[in-house]
Design a protein around this motif. Structure first.
Motif, PDB file in Angstrom:
ATOM      1  N   SER A  55      30.155  67.519   9.790  1.00 45.68           N
ATOM      2  CA  SER A  55      30.141  68.639   8.851  1.00 45.68           C
ATOM      3  C   SER A  55      30.639  68.182   7.470  1.00 45.68           C
ATOM      4  O   SER A  55      30.027  68.466   6.435  1.00 45.68           O
ATOM      5  CB  SER A  55      31.011  69.762   9.402  1.00 45.68           C
ATOM      6  OG  SER A  55      31.096  70.807   8.478  1.00 45.68           O
ATOM      7  N   LEU A  56      31.737  67.429   7.455  1.00 46.32           N
ATOM      8  CA  LEU A  56      32.281  66.951   6.177  1.00 46.32           C
ATOM      9  C   LEU A  56      31.336  65.927   5.536  1.00 46.32           C
ATOM     10  O   LEU A  56      31.071  65.972   4.335  1.00 46.32           O
ATOM     11  CB  LEU A  56      33.675  66.346   6.395  1.00 46.32           C
ATOM     12  CG  LEU A  56      34.367  65.792   5.151  1.00 46.32           C
ATOM     13  CD1 LEU A  56      34.472  66.854   4.056  1.00 46.32           C
ATOM     14  CD2 LEU A  56      35.757  65.270   5.499  1.00 46.32           C
ATOM     15  N   MET A  57      30.805  65.035   6.371  1.00 45.24           N
ATOM     16  CA  MET A  57      29.891  64.013   5.845  1.00 45.24           C
ATOM     17  C   MET A  57      28.667  64.671   5.211  1.00 45.24           C
ATOM     18  O   MET A  57      28.208  64.269   4.144  1.00 45.24           O
ATOM     19  CB  MET A  57      29.469  63.085   6.993  1.00 45.24           C
ATOM     20  CG  MET A  57      28.572  61.945   6.579  1.00 45.24           C
ATOM     21  SD  MET A  57      28.442  60.689   7.879  1.00 45.24           S
ATOM     22  CE  MET A  57      27.756  61.637   9.219  1.00 45.24           C
ATOM     23  N   SER A 108      28.404  67.463   3.817  1.00 47.05           N
ATOM     24  CA  SER A 108      28.647  68.338   2.662  1.00 47.05           C
ATOM     25  C   SER A 108      28.324  67.639   1.343  1.00 47.05           C
ATOM     26  O   SER A 108      28.029  68.299   0.353  1.00 47.05           O
ATOM     27  CB  SER A 108      30.083  68.870   2.681  1.00 47.05           C
ATOM     28  OG  SER A 108      31.015  67.824   2.532  1.00 47.05           O
ATOM     29  N   SER A 109      28.346  66.309   1.311  1.00 52.62           N
ATOM     30  CA  SER A 109      27.968  65.596   0.078  1.00 52.62           C
ATOM     31  C   SER A 109      26.492  65.817  -0.258  1.00 52.62           C
ATOM     32  O   SER A 109      26.104  65.774  -1.420  1.00 52.62           O
ATOM     33  CB  SER A 109      28.203  64.092   0.221  1.00 52.62           C
ATOM     34  OG  SER A 109      29.567  63.802   0.315  1.00 52.62           O
ATOM     35  N   ALA A 118      24.840  68.431  -0.119  1.00 50.18           N
ATOM     36  CA  ALA A 118      24.653  69.722  -0.805  1.00 50.18           C
ATOM     37  C   ALA A 118      24.576  69.558  -2.311  1.00 50.18           C
ATOM     38  O   ALA A 118      23.970  70.382  -2.994  1.00 50.18           O
ATOM     39  CB  ALA A 118      25.801  70.659  -0.443  1.00 50.18           C
ATOM     40  N   ASN A 119      25.190  68.507  -2.840  1.00 50.34           N
ATOM     41  CA  ASN A 119      25.248  68.357  -4.298  1.00 50.34           C
ATOM     42  C   ASN A 119      23.868  68.181  -4.920  1.00 50.34           C
ATOM     43  O   ASN A 119      23.696  68.429  -6.105  1.00 50.34           O
ATOM     44  CB  ASN A 119      26.145  67.182  -4.669  1.00 50.34           C
ATOM     45  CG  ASN A 119      27.579  67.426  -4.261  1.00 50.34           C
ATOM     46  OD1 ASN A 119      27.828  68.122  -3.287  1.00 50.34           O
ATOM     47  ND2 ASN A 119      28.521  66.881  -4.999  1.00 50.34           N
ATOM     48  N   CYS A 120      22.909  67.729  -4.133  1.00 55.37           N
ATOM     49  CA  CYS A 120      21.527  67.635  -4.635  1.00 55.37           C
ATOM     50  C   CYS A 120      20.564  68.532  -3.865  1.00 55.37           C
ATOM     51  O   CYS A 120      19.493  68.860  -4.378  1.00 55.37           O
ATOM     52  CB  CYS A 120      21.036  66.191  -4.569  1.00 55.37           C
ATOM     53  SG  CYS A 120      21.950  65.079  -5.659  1.00 55.37           S
ATOM     54  N   HIS A 121      20.922  68.886  -2.634  1.00 59.20           N
ATOM     55  CA  HIS A 121      20.002  69.663  -1.787  1.00 59.20           C
ATOM     56  C   HIS A 121      20.486  71.093  -1.560  1.00 59.20           C
ATOM     57  O   HIS A 121      19.900  71.808  -0.760  1.00 59.20           O
ATOM     58  CB  HIS A 121      19.804  68.961  -0.445  1.00 59.20           C
ATOM     59  CG  HIS A 121      19.113  67.623  -0.550  1.00 59.20           C
ATOM     60  ND1 HIS A 121      17.746  67.496  -0.666  1.00 59.20           N
ATOM     61  CD2 HIS A 121      19.605  66.362  -0.589  1.00 59.20           C
ATOM     62  CE1 HIS A 121      17.422  66.206  -0.757  1.00 59.20           C
ATOM     63  NE2 HIS A 121      18.532  65.499  -0.715  1.00 59.20           N
ATOM     64  N   GLY A 122      21.566  71.489  -2.224  1.00 60.59           N
ATOM     65  CA  GLY A 122      22.103  72.833  -2.064  1.00 60.59           C
ATOM     66  C   GLY A 122      22.988  72.946  -0.831  1.00 60.59           C
ATOM     67  O   GLY A 122      22.935  72.098   0.069  1.00 60.59           O
ATOM     68  N   THR A 123      23.788  74.010  -0.803  1.00 56.04           N
ATOM     69  CA  THR A 123      24.687  74.227   0.336  1.00 56.04           C
ATOM     70  C   THR A 123      23.876  74.246   1.636  1.00 56.04           C
ATOM     71  O   THR A 123      22.858  74.932   1.726  1.00 56.04           O
ATOM     72  CB  THR A 123      25.439  75.558   0.160  1.00 56.04           C
ATOM     73  OG1 THR A 123      26.144  75.517  -1.081  1.00 56.04           O
ATOM     74  CG2 THR A 123      26.429  75.786   1.292  1.00 56.04           C
ATOM     75  N   ASP A 124      24.309  73.453   2.609  1.00 49.35           N
ATOM     76  CA  ASP A 124      23.616  73.313   3.893  1.00 49.35           C
ATOM     77  C   ASP A 124      22.185  72.801   3.747  1.00 49.35           C
ATOM     78  O   ASP A 124      21.352  73.000   4.633  1.00 49.35           O
ATOM     79  CB  ASP A 124      23.621  74.635   4.679  1.00 49.35           C
ATOM     80  CG  ASP A 124      25.017  75.060   5.097  1.00 49.35           C
ATOM     81  OD1 ASP A 124      25.868  74.168   5.302  1.00 49.35           O
ATOM     82  OD2 ASP A 124      25.264  76.272   5.199  1.00 49.35           O
ATOM     83  N   ILE A 181      21.692  55.718  -1.782  1.00 47.59           N
ATOM     84  CA  ILE A 181      22.611  56.576  -1.017  1.00 47.59           C
ATOM     85  C   ILE A 181      22.566  56.211   0.476  1.00 47.59           C
ATOM     86  O   ILE A 181      23.611  56.052   1.121  1.00 47.59           O
ATOM     87  CB  ILE A 181      22.223  58.063  -1.190  1.00 47.59           C
ATOM     88  CG1 ILE A 181      22.281  58.485  -2.661  1.00 47.59           C
ATOM     89  CG2 ILE A 181      23.083  58.964  -0.307  1.00 47.59           C
ATOM     90  CD1 ILE A 181      23.637  58.677  -3.236  1.00 47.59           C
TER      91      ILE A 181
END
Lengths: 436, 113
Positions: free
Chosen positions: B39-41, B43-44, B46-52, B91
């Protein structure tokens, strides 16, 4: 324990569905409430990329935790994309974000006030309203403060006449006005500090987008970058692109070439460099040396460098227990001082706080970063990195990250410019819930 | 012509990867990484693909896509098998194959809005 977790998880599903959030249900950690009968109170100071993200992800991790966000402004203007505002390519409104999602969807209590003092022993925050709040865990995302008078003559009053525009908003508009009023054939002078400072490639993107504006509106003008260092982020990519797109419009002078500005006369729009050279500017942009935002000092979490040392696994302060610090204020190299990094640090700290309040260990941290820069609105370049902790140090995962290819095609540059916009929309959606 | 991070369709991706099937054998099993960790991994992302991974714009949404497709795509990025990639190759090299599998499974399980 397992019964408790199951019922908690079920109620969480109901809550999320009730709120219309189709969540990622299997992956949401189920955390039991703390033994004190409530799940704890977290105060977040600062509603930028780090703080707003942390507030949201603490609530996602455990909605029973009370979260209070202290942020003076009701609209947050991002530094990312503010260079497009400066260049006249975007409105200031288009880079403004509010706290509606945090309040209405996640149930964060948002107080628009300044945090003026922190007592880390008593676990108390004093607000500009006089109110004193108690916390179980505190998260600071204080951003940066300028080191006024580090350059002779450059204080807060001078920044009204020679804007830094290194916090977006009114400062951005002040510098925009100077550009608009500049005559064709004038010189835009920018002073850039030594490392570390907010957004390492930012000054060079700014020079690029100012050049884009000048090329189309005042083509006889020049840009002079006076730099306090001898190399900079994405240097090869920027300098090649400058030559290709802007010819000799942009001149960069490093510290060895007498680039360090030591005195500013904001009234005369004049600067003096280390070896006594005077430069006159039609428009003057001074990006001064920086330090962690002042509330970090009040909390006692800064060290002699003016920045905040943190435990790399959790971003908890090394100096004061139960205070977590994220974003530009922290010492987190090799991660840059960027909004992207602040956001991922906010998530790592949020997970650590949720775990800490539940009395369990924090998950292993992961961070990533991609910094896009626009050389013009159709020409993007980037630097990326993936980070982890090894031997209690943050490291770049070997083989990961790096720069856009030096020999990339114009289609690739165009794709990166489009992804820069996609990135901006995604990170502002993730951080503030801004809808696109 | 560059159309996106995930510029190839599923069909062309499978075609692209057909020569490397052994290297990229897709294992449908869930990974062994703890849920909180994944889940934490994730979350990064989201910065380009949106939350979840939900936001579809210049950068495509990744939520709700089949795990096998996501994993194959991530491995193709990591191994530089995807032409005209801008940043995902840089990435993807930051994660082990197991971590990439976990991420693929994670986003596959997000219900697309």
């Amino acid at each position: 324990m397992s019964n408790k977790n199951t019922s908690f998880s079920t109620s969480r599903r109901r809550l999320l569905k009730g709120l219309g959030m189709v969540g990622l249900l299997p992956a949401i950690p189920t955390i039991a409430a703390s033994t004190s009968g409530h799940a704890g109170h977290v105060i977040v100071v600062g509603g930028g990329f780090g703080g707003a993200t942390a507030a949201k992800y603490i609530k996602r991790g455990n909605p029973k935790i009370d979260v209070t966000l202290i942020e003076p402004n009701s609209t947050f203007y991002t530094c990312p994309f503010s260079n497009l505002v400066l260049a006249g390519e975007r409105s200031l409104d288009s880079i403004g974000h509010n706290y509606d999602e945090l309040k209405n969807v996640f149930g964060v209590k948002v107080i628009h006030a300044f945090a003026e003092d922190i007592d880390g022993v008593a676990h108390k925050v004093t607000l500009s309203t006089g109110e004193v709040l108690s916390y179980d865990r505190l998260l600071l995302s204080p951003g940066i403060d300028m080191r006024w008078n580090a350059i002779e003559g450059y204080d807060q009053a001078a920044s009204e006449k020679a804007p830094h525009a290194w916090k977006a908003g009114n400062q951005t508009l002040l510098l925009r006005k100077q550009l608009e009023e500049m005559e064709d054939g004038g010189t835009f002078v920018m002073s850039v500090p030594a490392d570390p400072f907010r957004c390492p490639p930012g000054p060079y993107e700014r020079a690029s987008l100012v050049a884009h504006y000048l090329k189309h509106h005042k083509p006889r003008s020049k840009i002079l970058i006076l730099d306090s260092k001898d190399s900079f982020s994405k240097q090869g990519l920027f300098t090649n692109a400058w030559k290709e797109i802007y010819g000799d419009m942009i001149e960069w002078v490093g510290v060895s070439g007498d680039g360090r500005v030591v005195r500013v006369d904001a009234d005369k729009r004049e600067v003096e460099t280390e070896f006594g050279t005077l430069h006159s500017a039609s428009a003057l942009n001074i990006i001064p040396p920086q330090k962690a935002g002042f509330i970090a000092d009040r909390a006692g979490v800064t060290n002699e460098s003016g920045w905040v040392p943190v435990n790399p696994n959790t971003f908890e302060s090394q100096q004061v227990a139960d205070i977590y610090v994220v974003g530009d204020a922290t010492i987190a190299a090799p991660m840059p001082k960027s909004g992207f990094a602040a956001n991922t640090q906010g998530k790592v700290a949020a997970a650590a706080i949720v775990a800490s309040l539940a009395g369990i260990t924090a998950p292993d941290p992961y961070w990533a970063n991609t910094c896009y820069s626009l050389v013009n609105p159709d020409y993007g370049i980037s630097v990326a990195g993936v980070y982890k902790v090894e031997d209690n140090q943050i490291i770049t995962v070997p083989g990961s990250g790096g720069l856009s290819a030096a020999d990339a095609s114009s289609e690739i540059r165009q794709a990166e410019a489009a992804y820069a916009v996609g990135w901006y929309e995604a990170i502002t959606q993730d951080t503030w819930g801004t809808k696109y | 012509m560059i159309s996106g991070y995930l510029s190839c369709t599923r069909g062309s991706l499978i075609g692209l990867l057909s020569g490397a099937t052994l290297l990229l054998a897709i294992n449908a099993q869930a990974s062994d990484l703890p849920e909180r960790q994944v889940s934490l991994m994730s979350s990064s992302c989201a910065n380009c693909h949106g939350t979840d991974g939900q936001l579809a714009g210049a950068i495509p949404a990744i939520a709700g896509r089949p795990a096998s497709v996501l994993e194959a795509q991530l491995l193709a990025f990591k191994q530089d098998l995807q032409p005209n990639t801008t940043v995902m190759n840089r990435i993807a090299k930051g994660y082990t194959d197991e971590e990439l599998k976990s991420l693929a499974n994670y986003f596959a399980n997000v219900k697309r809005k």
